[in-house]
Design an enzyme around this catalytic site. Structure first.
Site, PDB file in Angstrom:
ATOM      1  N   ASP A 136      -1.162  -3.424 -14.224  1.00 18.99           N
ATOM      2  CA  ASP A 136      -1.535  -3.026 -15.588  1.00 18.99           C
ATOM      3  C   ASP A 136      -1.982  -4.181 -16.476  1.00 18.99           C
ATOM      4  O   ASP A 136      -1.665  -4.204 -17.670  1.00 18.99           O
ATOM      5  CB  ASP A 136      -0.385  -2.264 -16.266  1.00 18.99           C
ATOM      6  CG  ASP A 136      -0.036  -0.983 -15.535  1.00 18.99           C
ATOM      7  OD1 ASP A 136      -0.803  -0.581 -14.636  1.00 18.99           O
ATOM      8  OD2 ASP A 136       1.007  -0.392 -15.848  1.00 18.99           O
ATOM      9  N   ASN A 144       1.832  -8.593 -10.955  1.00 19.24           N
ATOM     10  CA  ASN A 144       0.710  -7.656 -10.822  1.00 19.24           C
ATOM     11  C   ASN A 144       1.096  -6.281 -11.386  1.00 19.24           C
ATOM     12  O   ASN A 144       2.208  -5.821 -11.195  1.00 19.24           O
ATOM     13  CB  ASN A 144       0.347  -7.545  -9.325  1.00 19.24           C
ATOM     14  CG  ASN A 144      -0.697  -6.480  -9.026  1.00 19.24           C
ATOM     15  OD1 ASN A 144      -0.526  -5.688  -8.117  1.00 19.24           O
ATOM     16  ND2 ASN A 144      -1.773  -6.459  -9.777  1.00 19.24           N
ATOM     17  N   CYS A 150       0.834  -1.205   0.000  1.00 15.95           N
ATOM     18  CA  CYS A 150       0.000   0.000   0.000  1.00 15.95           C
ATOM     19  C   CYS A 150       0.872   1.259   0.000  1.00 15.95           C
ATOM     20  O   CYS A 150       1.760   1.396   0.842  1.00 15.95           O
ATOM     21  CB  CYS A 150      -0.918  -0.025   1.221  1.00 15.95           C
ATOM     22  SG  CYS A 150      -2.142   1.267   1.138  1.00 15.95           S
TER      23      CYS A 150
HETATM   24  C1  LIG Z   1      -8.980   1.307  -5.035  1.00 14.31           C
HETATM   25  C2  LIG Z   1      -7.773   0.456  -4.745  1.00 14.31           C
HETATM   26  C3  LIG Z   1      -7.640  -0.143  -3.497  1.00 14.31           C
HETATM   27  C4  LIG Z   1      -6.544  -0.956  -3.219  1.00 14.31           C
HETATM   28  N1  LIG Z   1      -6.457  -1.586  -2.015  1.00 14.31           N
HETATM   29  C5  LIG Z   1      -5.460  -2.478  -1.785  1.00 14.31           C
HETATM   30  C6  LIG Z   1      -5.437  -3.269  -0.606  1.00 14.31           C
HETATM   31  O1  LIG Z   1      -6.326  -3.186   0.249  1.00 14.31           O
HETATM   32  N2  LIG Z   1      -4.397  -4.132  -0.444  1.00 14.31           N
HETATM   33  C7  LIG Z   1      -3.396  -4.263  -1.378  1.00 14.31           C
HETATM   34  O2  LIG Z   1      -2.467  -5.059  -1.183  1.00 14.31           O
HETATM   35  N3  LIG Z   1      -3.420  -3.554  -2.519  1.00 14.31           N
HETATM   36  C8  LIG Z   1      -4.432  -2.681  -2.741  1.00 14.31           C
HETATM   37  N4  LIG Z   1      -4.474  -2.022  -3.937  1.00 14.31           N
HETATM   38  C9  LIG Z   1      -3.474  -2.323  -4.965  1.00 14.31           C
HETATM   39  C10 LIG Z   1      -3.965  -3.432  -5.894  1.00 14.31           C
HETATM   40  O3  LIG Z   1      -4.138  -4.645  -5.173  1.00 14.31           O
HETATM   41  C11 LIG Z   1      -2.984  -3.682  -7.056  1.00 14.31           C
HETATM   42  O4  LIG Z   1      -1.756  -4.084  -6.527  1.00 14.31           O
HETATM   43  C12 LIG Z   1      -2.771  -2.439  -7.894  1.00 14.31           C
HETATM   44  O5  LIG Z   1      -3.988  -1.807  -8.213  1.00 14.31           O
HETATM   45  C13 LIG Z   1      -2.005  -2.787  -9.195  1.00 14.31           C
HETATM   46  O6  LIG Z   1      -2.713  -3.730  -9.945  1.00 14.31           O
HETATM   47  P1  LIG Z   1      -3.600  -3.291 -11.233  1.00 14.31           P
HETATM   48  O7  LIG Z   1      -2.692  -2.534 -12.161  1.00 14.31           O
HETATM   49  O8  LIG Z   1      -4.103  -4.570 -11.787  1.00 14.31           O
HETATM   50  O9  LIG Z   1      -4.668  -2.390 -10.707  1.00 14.31           O
HETATM   51  C14 LIG Z   1      -5.544  -1.170  -4.210  1.00 14.31           C
HETATM   52  C15 LIG Z   1      -5.686  -0.556  -5.457  1.00 14.31           C
HETATM   53  C16 LIG Z   1      -6.781   0.232  -5.739  1.00 14.31           C
HETATM   54  C17 LIG Z   1      -6.903   0.842  -7.109  1.00 14.31           C
END
Ligand SMILES: Cc1cc2nc3c(=O)[nH]c(=O)nc-3n(C[C@H](O)[C@H](O)[C@H](O)COP(=O)(O)O)c2cc1C
Length: 404
Positions: free
Chosen positions: A234, A232, A128
């Protein structure tokens, strides 16, 4: 629910699975696809939609992680935090994510989840980047303090092990390009008995800007040899997921923002990993049906509280309607919906026969923006070890509220 599908120009005609099943400790996940934990998004209601979509093509749907729950709030048995760790009756495996900065509190939280049979899998949040978290040395700031990271992972694994619950770690590359931690953290976690490691291939300073650096996933895969490495960042389509696996050698993919307003992406992902080229291309009627069902599931999630359920649904509207010519007034009305009857009315005035708009409905969505200087505790980067003063403050640094 069923979805309209179309078949891509065949990429490959032989239906063959792309990767072997993902093994997370004792849990076998036949489709190596994980819904990323997203605070405020991946609650039981949304996971149900994603799982149903994932299963709609006849394949195993994958692994769906709940929103993060903070260890302190869980230990204090905060009602909203306990709600986060609730699962559908047929949800299996039940996957929870814990955030914390104090090893004893994280251990106690994992003991509650595993010991009280509240979930089958626990993921630890070291990714985070939000200031309220990194300011306290948590999330993506934490692996910089090597010993603290070690103590937290060890406490979690020790608390979960007697109950046969696997623990995994989700992290970023590091704090910024000069303070990378992921290779070391991956090896430490592996040596402590975690069942898998996942990398969001950005630093905390990258926040959600630019594009994820998939080469880091390939490097982590070379460094961590005995447990699965999940990539993970994009993935906006099934084709992106296949490309990530090809380019990095990852054992599975973790998908976050790409499914916001598109739970059917999990149908495409399950199909793609089984070598099938069928993809879901919903018309607006199917989108509206999904939104309505999401509304019903939200109300159920909030124990029948319609107001709470609809308020939580509002943020999803713009994502659902992305690319569809729904009209500004209709969008605004849906984003202010407060009852299920209102939701029905406002969906019914849409031109439900609008077909799938193609790439306008695809691509990036959700959090984005520019790089940010991470907010860190004073002097955090000066040393890899924790100073005595901060160590004494660890319990206070635990967040008492989940989500965010
Ligand atoms: C709205 C939002 C909330 C998120 N909350 C968490 C979370 O609670 N725990 C976590 O490990 N990552 C959290 N993330 C990160 C996502 O799990 C992920 O790692 C990140 O969005 C990159 O992946 P993506 O490009 O597929 O979105 C959050 C991302 C977004 C956009």
């Amino acid at each position: 629910m069923g979805y309209v599908t179309s078949t891509l120009d065949p990429v490959s005609t032989d239906a063959a699975r792309v990767l072997p099943p993902l093994q997370i400790g004792p849990i076998t996940v036949d489709t190596p696809v994980v819904l990323a934990p997203m605070a405020g998004v991946t609650n039981r209601a949304f996971r149900t939609l994603c799982r149903e979509a994932g299963a709609s093509q006849g394949f195993d749907p994958g692994l769906y992680v709940a929103e993060m729950v903070t260890s302190r709030a869980l230990v204090e048995r905060n009602v909203e935090s306990l709600r986060i760790v609730t699962f559908g009756d047929d949800e299996t495996p039940r996957s929870a994510q814990v955030y914390g900065v104090d090893p004893a509190t994280v251990g106690a939280a994992v003991a509650i989840i595993a010991g009280e049979d509240r979930a089958d899998h626990v993921d630890l949040n070291f990714g985070c980047p939000v200031p309220k978290v990194t300011r306290r040395g948590g999330g993506s700031a934490l692996p910089w303090k090597r010993q603290l990271f070690t103590d937290i992972v060890r406490a979690a694994v020790e608390a979960a092990e007697p109950h046969g619950v696997p623990v995994t770690v989700k992290m970023r590359k590091g704090i910024d390009d000069d303070h990378l931690t992921y290779l070391e953290a991956g090896r430490i976690a592996e040596s402590l008995g975690v069942a898998a490691v996942a990398l969001h291939a950005r630093t905390a300073a990258d926040y959600y800007s630019g594009t994820a650096d998939w080469t880091a996933i390939a490097r982590l895969k070379e460094a961590v040899r005995t447990v699965p490495v999940l990539g993970n960042g994009d993935i906006w389509s099934a084709e992106d997921a296949l490309r990530m696996v090809r380019e990095t050698g990852a054992d599975g993919v973790v998908v976050g923002r790409g499914c916001q307003g598109r739970p059917w992406l999990f149908a495409d992902l399950a199909a793609a990993f089984h070598g099938v080229t069928t993809r879901v291309r919903p018309d607006l009627r199917e989108v509206a049906d999904t939104v309505y069902r999401h509304g019903e599931l939200m109300i159920d999630y909030y124990d029948g509280d319609e107001g709470k359920g609809m308020r939580d649904l509002r943020k999803h509207m713009a994502w659902y309607l992305k690319g569809y010519a729904a009209g500004g007034d209709a969008r605004r009305a849906l984003a202010m919906v407060s009852t299920l009857a209102e939701l029905r009315e406002r969906l019914d005035v849409l031109d439900l026969d609008l077909p799938y708009p193609g790439e306008d409905a695809e691509g990036p969505r959700g959090r984005a923006g520019s790089p940010k200087q991470p907010h860190l505790p004073y002097g955090w980067l000066d040393s890899r070890d924790l100073d005595a003063e901060f160590e004494a403050k660890l319990r206070e640094a635990e967040l008492s509220v989940s989500g965010g």
